[in-house]
Scaffold this motif. Structure first.
Motif, PDB file in Angstrom:
ATOM      1  N   HIS A 111     -72.724  64.051 -44.504  1.00 18.28           N
ATOM      2  CA  HIS A 111     -71.473  63.941 -45.454  1.00 18.28           C
ATOM      3  C   HIS A 111     -71.870  62.482 -45.988  1.00 18.28           C
ATOM      4  CE1 HIS A 111     -67.188  62.128 -45.707  1.00 18.28           C
ATOM      5  NE2 HIS A 111     -67.583  62.532 -46.993  1.00 18.28           N
ATOM      6  N   VAL A 112     -72.341  62.516 -47.256  1.00 19.92           N
ATOM      7  CA  VAL A 112     -72.439  61.198 -48.121  1.00 19.92           C
ATOM      8  C   VAL A 112     -71.331  60.854 -48.576  1.00 19.92           C
ATOM      9  CG1 VAL A 112     -73.651  60.326 -50.038  1.00 19.92           C
ATOM     10  CG2 VAL A 112     -74.645  62.272 -48.769  1.00 19.92           C
ATOM     11  N   ALA A 113     -70.897  59.527 -47.848  1.00 22.65           N
ATOM     12  CA  ALA A 113     -69.752  59.003 -48.170  1.00 22.65           C
ATOM     13  C   ALA A 113     -69.620  57.395 -48.733  1.00 22.65           C
ATOM     14  CB  ALA A 113     -68.867  59.139 -47.064  1.00 22.65           C
ATOM     15  N   GLY A 114     -68.440  56.767 -48.963  1.00 21.88           N
ATOM     16  CA  GLY A 114     -68.367  55.416 -49.205  1.00 21.88           C
ATOM     17  C   GLY A 114     -67.963  54.700 -47.819  1.00 21.88           C
ATOM     18  N   SER A 115     -67.733  53.527 -47.842  1.00 24.94           N
ATOM     19  CA  SER A 115     -67.259  52.966 -46.623  1.00 24.94           C
ATOM     20  C   SER A 115     -65.938  53.134 -46.126  1.00 24.94           C
ATOM     21  CB  SER A 115     -67.674  51.414 -46.977  1.00 24.94           C
ATOM     22  OG  SER A 115     -66.875  51.086 -48.029  1.00 24.94           O
ATOM     23  N   LYS A 116     -65.181  53.423 -47.119  1.00 22.42           N
ATOM     24  CA  LYS A 116     -63.798  53.919 -46.530  1.00 22.42           C
ATOM     25  C   LYS A 116     -63.665  55.357 -46.982  1.00 22.42           C
ATOM     26  CE  LYS A 116     -61.587  49.646 -46.924  1.00 22.42           C
ATOM     27  NZ  LYS A 116     -62.861  49.040 -47.007  1.00 22.42           N
ATOM     28  N   ALA A 142     -61.025  59.078 -46.629  1.00 18.92           N
ATOM     29  CA  ALA A 142     -59.753  59.967 -46.557  1.00 18.92           C
ATOM     30  C   ALA A 142     -59.891  60.957 -45.734  1.00 18.92           C
ATOM     31  CB  ALA A 142     -59.311  60.108 -47.988  1.00 18.92           C
ATOM     32  N   GLY A 143     -59.291  61.020 -44.616  1.00 20.47           N
ATOM     33  CA  GLY A 143     -59.203  62.255 -43.630  1.00 20.47           C
ATOM     34  C   GLY A 143     -60.231  62.130 -42.675  1.00 20.47           C
ATOM     35  N   ASP A 144     -60.130  63.097 -41.852  1.00 15.11           N
ATOM     36  CA  ASP A 144     -61.149  63.232 -40.515  1.00 15.11           C
ATOM     37  C   ASP A 144     -61.734  64.386 -40.649  1.00 15.11           C
ATOM     38  OD1 ASP A 144     -62.436  62.623 -38.220  1.00 15.11           O
ATOM     39  OD2 ASP A 144     -60.717  63.082 -37.116  1.00 15.11           O
ATOM     40  N   LEU A 145     -62.720  64.413 -41.649  1.00 17.44           N
ATOM     41  CA  LEU A 145     -63.438  65.622 -41.946  1.00 17.44           C
ATOM     42  C   LEU A 145     -64.385  65.881 -40.646  1.00 17.44           C
ATOM     43  CD1 LEU A 145     -64.588  67.619 -43.875  1.00 17.44           C
ATOM     44  CD2 LEU A 145     -66.225  66.144 -44.885  1.00 17.44           C
ATOM     45  N   ALA A 146     -65.074  64.735 -39.897  1.00 21.96           N
ATOM     46  CA  ALA A 146     -65.832  64.933 -38.736  1.00 21.96           C
ATOM     47  C   ALA A 146     -64.975  65.718 -37.935  1.00 21.96           C
ATOM     48  CB  ALA A 146     -66.569  63.745 -38.285  1.00 21.96           C
ATOM     49  N   GLY A 147     -63.708  65.272 -37.416  1.00 17.55           N
ATOM     50  CA  GLY A 147     -63.018  65.960 -36.526  1.00 17.55           C
ATOM     51  C   GLY A 147     -62.311  67.275 -36.745  1.00 17.55           C
TER      52      GLY A 147
END
Length: 256
Positions: free
Chosen positions: A132-137, A139-144
């Motif tokens: 998952h390429v993401a920013g420092s913040k 939204a949501g718990d994709l990993a979970g």
């Protein structure tokens, strides 16, 4: 490249739509709105900072997950590799991935919950990890959401979104003179930031003649909230039927 404060002409005093997206995302949206006949101003609530780092290790990665077009841009600055399938949160992010050179791209056409559902449908937990390429913040718990289905997800922070510190004088003037008829919000963070800057500028009451167009219920909630107890006095708060840009644009009145 669009200037930081883009303002399109407003014929016969017609009010403008205000775009609050980061400049990278605002540019194509402004072109589309102007093609539809709208006068537009831009007030980015976030500025992108690309984080330097090594090329990502894709040796055991079965798919790349992008939850924003900025993730695609950040990844593209790190590496030229386009040999992994892409799972994108929505159509705009999927379009950015295709424009960046990816050929195997799937769009969830929704939010992180829709993305997790598409991944569970299309991917096998035993086939490798997800990046998952993401920013420092985020939204949501994709990993979970994916972890409960047996997937291993690694989040790689490749950019930061820095909030604006004040409204521009141009936007403040438009608000004081009823020159803005609607504001487009695409995330809870940008909506909350805009309301906070309105309050700091003493312009919250100017929202009484402005409509808030929101991508999702969560965005609308952030746009309504004012301080600890208050409610931002928008003329109306309208929510897209689906968390997609096209659905948000469907809310807009016809340009006249």
């Amino acid at each position: 490249m669009m200037e930081k404060q883009h303002v399109s002409p407003s014929r016969q005093g017609r009010t403008r739509l205000l775009v609050t997206r980061p400049m990278e995302d605002a540019e194509p949206l402004v072109r589309r709105l102007e093609a539809l006949g709208h006068a537009v101003a831009v007030e980015p609530m976030l500025s992108m900072v690309w984080i330097d780092g090594p090329e990502p290790d894709l040796s055991n990665v079965q798919a790349l997950l992008f939850t924003s077009a900025n993730g695609v841009r950040a990844y593209s600055k790190r590496t030229s590799r386009r040999d992994r399938p892409v799972q994108a949160v929505g159509d705009a992010t999927a379009r950015a991935a295709r424009e960046a050179g990816f050929t195997d791209v799937d769009s969830a056409s929704g939010d992180v919950y829709a993305l997790a559902e598409r991944v569970r449908l299309l991917r096998d937990p035993a086939a490798g990890t997800l990046l998952h390429v993401a920013g420092s913040k985020v939204a949501g718990d994709l990993a979970g959401l994916l972890g409960t289905a047996g997937f291993t997800l690694h989040r790689s922070v490749m950019y930061d979104a820095v909030p604006a510190s004040a409204l521009s004088e141009e936007t403040a003037t438009f608000l004081r003179t009823s020159g803005i008829g609607g504001v487009l919000f695409f995330s809870p963070r940008t909506a909350a930031s805009f309301v906070r800057l309105l309050a700091e500028a003493g312009l919250v009451d100017r929202c009484r003649t402005v409509d808030a167009f929101c991508l999702s219920p969560a965005v609308a909630e952030a746009a309504r909230a004012y301080g600890d107890q208050g409610v931002t006095p928008w003329r109306s708060v309208r929510v897209a039927a689906r968390p997609e840009q096209d659905a948000l644009l469907d809310l807009l009145p016809a340009a006249g």
